[in-house]
Design a protein around this motif. Structure first.
Motif, short mmCIF file in Angstrom:
data_model
loop_
_atom_site.label_atom_id
_atom_site.label_comp_id
_atom_site.label_asym_id
_atom_site.label_seq_id
_atom_site.Cartn_x
_atom_site.Cartn_y
_atom_site.Cartn_z
N ARG A 419 0.97 -1.22 -0.01
CA ARG A 419 -0.23 -0.05 0.15
C ARG A 419 0.83 1.27 -0.01
O ARG A 419 1.87 1.55 0.89
N MET A 420 0.48 2.25 -1.00
CA MET A 420 1.39 3.27 -1.25
C MET A 420 0.80 4.63 -1.33
O MET A 420 -0.47 4.57 -1.81
N ASP A 421 1.17 5.58 -0.22
CA ASP A 421 0.48 6.78 -0.17
C ASP A 421 1.26 8.08 0.05
O ASP A 421 2.50 7.60 -0.19
N GLY A 422 0.67 9.06 0.15
CA GLY A 422 1.45 10.48 0.20
C GLY A 422 1.43 11.19 -1.31
O GLY A 422 0.54 10.75 -2.17
N GLY A 423 1.72 12.43 -1.11
CA GLY A 423 1.32 13.33 -2.48
C GLY A 423 1.95 12.88 -3.47
O GLY A 423 1.47 13.07 -4.77
N ALA A 424 3.07 12.17 -3.29
CA ALA A 424 3.71 11.80 -4.64
C ALA A 424 2.98 10.85 -5.47
O ALA A 424 3.52 10.51 -6.52
N VAL A 425 2.13 10.03 -4.78
CA VAL A 425 1.57 8.92 -5.77
C VAL A 425 0.54 9.16 -6.62
O VAL A 425 -0.18 8.36 -7.30
N LYS A 426 0.34 10.44 -6.78
CA LYS A 426 -0.57 10.74 -7.80
C LYS A 426 0.15 10.65 -9.01
O LYS A 426 -0.50 10.52 -10.19
N ASN A 427 1.45 10.45 -8.92
CA ASN A 427 2.62 10.05 -10.22
C ASN A 427 2.16 8.83 -10.79
O ASN A 427 2.61 8.18 -10.16
N ASN A 428 1.66 8.68 -11.80
CA ASN A 428 1.31 7.14 -12.15
C ASN A 428 2.67 6.37 -12.77
O ASN A 428 2.99 5.40 -12.42
N PHE A 429 3.63 7.28 -13.39
CA PHE A 429 4.68 6.73 -13.45
C PHE A 429 5.43 6.09 -12.23
O PHE A 429 5.94 4.99 -12.47
N LEU A 430 5.49 6.90 -11.30
CA LEU A 430 6.37 6.57 -10.11
C LEU A 430 5.61 5.37 -9.46
O LEU A 430 6.38 4.40 -9.30
N CYS A 431 4.48 5.26 -9.48
CA CYS A 431 3.58 4.19 -8.90
C CYS A 431 3.90 2.78 -9.76
O CYS A 431 4.19 1.68 -9.30
N GLN A 432 3.85 3.15 -10.94
CA GLN A 432 4.08 1.82 -11.83
C GLN A 432 5.69 1.51 -11.85
O GLN A 432 5.93 0.15 -11.74
N PHE A 433 6.61 2.72 -11.70
CA PHE A 433 7.86 1.92 -11.80
C PHE A 433 8.14 1.18 -10.32
O PHE A 433 9.13 0.31 -10.15
N GLN A 434 7.58 1.65 -9.26
CA GLN A 434 7.64 0.79 -7.96
C GLN A 434 7.25 -0.48 -8.10
O GLN A 434 7.90 -1.24 -7.65
N ALA A 435 6.14 -0.72 -8.61
CA ALA A 435 5.73 -2.08 -8.83
C ALA A 435 6.78 -2.90 -9.72
O ALA A 435 7.12 -4.05 -9.31
N ASP A 436 7.14 -2.24 -10.67
CA ASP A 436 8.18 -2.85 -11.72
C ASP A 436 9.53 -3.45 -11.17
O ASP A 436 10.09 -4.19 -11.18
N ILE A 437 9.89 -2.50 -10.06
CA ILE A 437 11.02 -2.62 -9.85
C ILE A 437 11.14 -3.62 -8.50
O ILE A 437 12.10 -4.07 -7.74
N LEU A 438 9.95 -3.56 -7.87
CA LEU A 438 9.70 -4.27 -6.78
C LEU A 438 9.28 -5.82 -7.20
O LEU A 438 9.61 -6.84 -6.31
N GLY A 439 8.81 -6.08 -8.25
CA GLY A 439 8.13 -7.25 -8.72
C GLY A 439 7.03 -7.53 -7.76
O GLY A 439 6.46 -8.60 -7.86
N THR A 440 6.31 -6.48 -7.34
CA THR A 440 5.10 -6.73 -6.36
C THR A 440 4.01 -5.67 -6.94
O THR A 440 4.34 -4.21 -7.30
N ALA A 441 2.73 -5.90 -6.75
CA ALA A 441 1.70 -5.09 -7.03
C ALA A 441 1.79 -4.11 -6.05
O ALA A 441 2.03 -4.35 -4.77
#
Length: 513
Positions: A419-441
């Motif tokens: 679960r990811m929150d905070g003002g920066a998570v409006k950024n879809n690129f950031l959320c997608q890259f976070q999932a990519d580099i974790l290998g986790t939803a």
């Protein structure tokens, strides 16, 4: 205000770069919000300060603006909770209420050498008692610096003329006149025993802190006092007759990261969230006993409800993530707004070998090196601002991955999805890259400002607005789930280059103790 609303809960969310006031309804939905930034004061390299009076005045202004924008009477506020930037240190006069110095911010590095010496003398003993390493991040050496560097301050403290607190105590004192804090904030000072849940005599003596300075520690969800708007000129003028005779419970107090865990309904062992704001902070609920980390994480109090055992958490703290985006805007001036970064990052297929380690205030977990500094590597003549912006956003995700790896090692388990929150998570690129580099939803909640929501939930529990945490947990709603797209080989190759960039930042630290 909605016609079916039977009162709203307010939340003061006082952060590193600004102050927000929000109103929530019984379903945990945001009704209104107002935000105002405050100055970042840099007296010397590595020093960071805030003006406590500016923060207090901004708090009042945000309260007025939020209620005006929502067309809500202050008489509809059932209670107000407080959440705050942790570790930031304020000392003020108990009679006049005037700060004796600017607040020394959690990012401040002025006590790095002192912390290095103390670590050799008593680092393990302090860690056993507090769950924390000795680092400039925490409050104790900041307070020690003030006591040592301001004339007569120690003597005045012993005579009971002064109050010390983190920002929560400063706000609660101004709101209610009570000098109080809660265990989530107290556990970030290096002065609080994680096991006894009390100020620790050994630690007070080691850091030279008179007990007379300290706030009373109360639970995270109870009524600490009452805001009487008629006594505050800003509120009295704005609210007029509505302010007369009004008394609003101030009820609920959590450090910002614990508030975000609370707002994400992280009430069970194993529940994990990461908040991306000025920095990034990963918290995992570990239940009613503190867990010792062997991989650079912190043991801390998650929350304490009245009459119930304390709940603890493991935490990974990264000092600079969203603040790096602010630096792109205010320092380099290569963007005008943070919102631009998503399109800029997506305008290039990759960083073209550029990696950015935003160690502006040293490195936190899992490295704990206050001497590291920001490092930008892989630049060529073809590097553009888009590459730098993308590398900045990717650095947020890489640092979170390192925290998740440490958490997994400590708990011998994984937390998926994250679960990811905070003002920066409006950024879809950031959320997608976070999932990519974790290998986790990665799951983004419907209410992104879960820090304010957690403070509101605590205030609502304290006043009976919500009956228990089960009722609150049922309110949690997802907005979007980001599934990983990279394969394992791609993911590990990118991370290996990130680790190479990290070694460059740490090499700078080793050459510049």
């Amino acid at each position: 205000m909605p016609s079916d609303c039977d009162g709203l809960i307010g939340a003061i969310d006082q952060g590193t770069t600004g102050t927000r006031f929000m109103l929530f309804d019984r379903d945990g939905r945001p009704i209104a919000a107002a935000y105002k930034e405050h100055r970042q004061i840099y007296p010397h390299a590595g020093w960071v300060e805030h003006d406590p009076l500016e923060i207090w005045n901004n708090t009042l202004e945000c309260m007025v603006r939020a209620l005006r924008d929502a067309n809500v009477s202050p008489r509809h506020i059932a209670a107000i909770g407080v959440t705050n930037q942790r570790e930031t240190t304020v000392v003020w006069e108990s009679q006049s209420g005037q700060p004796i110095h600017n607040a020394i911010v959690w990012q401040d590095r002025r006590t790095s050498d002192r912390c290095r010496a103390l670590t050799q003398e008593c680092g393990e003993e302090v860690r056993v008692r507090t769950g924390l390493p000795i680092d400039p991040y925490f409050s104790a050496t900041k307070l020690e610096w003030l006591l040592d560097n301001i004339r007569d301050l120690h003597a005045r403290a012993v005579h009971g003329e002064l109050c010390f607190g983190t920002i929560d105590s400063w706000l609660l004192w101004n709101l209610t006149g009570a000098h109080v804090t809660d265990p989530t904030n107290a556990s970030r000072t290096l002065l609080f025993n994680l096991h006894t849940l009390a100020w620790d005599d050994y630690l007070l003596e080691r850091f030279g802190v008179p007990r007379e300075l300290l706030a009373r520690v109360r639970s995270s969800a109870e009524v600490y006092g009452y805001l009487e708007p008629a006594r505050h000129p800003v509120l009295a003028e704005a609210w007029g007759r509505e302010a007369q005779g009004l008394s609003i419970p101030i009820a609920g107090n959590l450090g910002d990261q614990q508030a975000a865990l609370f707002g994400q309904a992280g009430y069970n062992p194993g529940d994990t969230k990461v908040t991306v704001g000025t920095g990034s902070f990963l918290l995992c609920n570990t239940g009613d006993r503190p867990v010792t980390s062997h991989h650079g994480l912190l043991s801390t109090v998650a929350y304490v409800l009245p009459g119930q055992p304390a709940q603890y958490a493991l935490e990974g703290s990264v000092f600079v993530t969203g603040a790096a985006v602010q630096w792109l805007r205010d320092g380099l001036r290569i963007i005008d707004t943070a919102a631009e970064t998503e399109a800029l990052a997506e305008s290039v297929p990759a960083t073209a070998g550029v990696y950015f380690v935003p160690a502006f205030a040293g490195l936190g977990a899992p490295h704990w090196n206050p001497y590291a500094r920001g490092t930008l590597v892989g630049i060529t003549g073809g590097t553009t601002r888009a590459h730098i912006v993308r590398a900045t956003l990717e650095s947020i995700a890489y640092q979170t991955r390192d925290l998740v790896a440490a958490m997994t090692s400590d708990r011998s388990s994984t937390a998926a999805p994250l679960r990811m929150d905070g003002g920066a998570v409006k950024n879809n690129f950031l959320c997608q890259f976070q999932a990519d580099i974790l290998g986790t939803a990665v799951v983004r909640p419907a209410v992104e400002e879960t820090t304010a929501l957690g403070a509101a939930y605590a205030a609502g529990l304290a006043t009976g607005y919500w009956s228990n945490v089960d009722e609150i947990a049922a309110l949690w709603r997802p907005d979007r789930t980001f599934e990983p797209r990279l394969n394992a080989g791609e993911r590990e190759a990118l991370h290996a280059k990130w680790q190479q960039a990290l070694r460059a930042a740490l090499a700078w630290a080793n050459d510049n103790p």
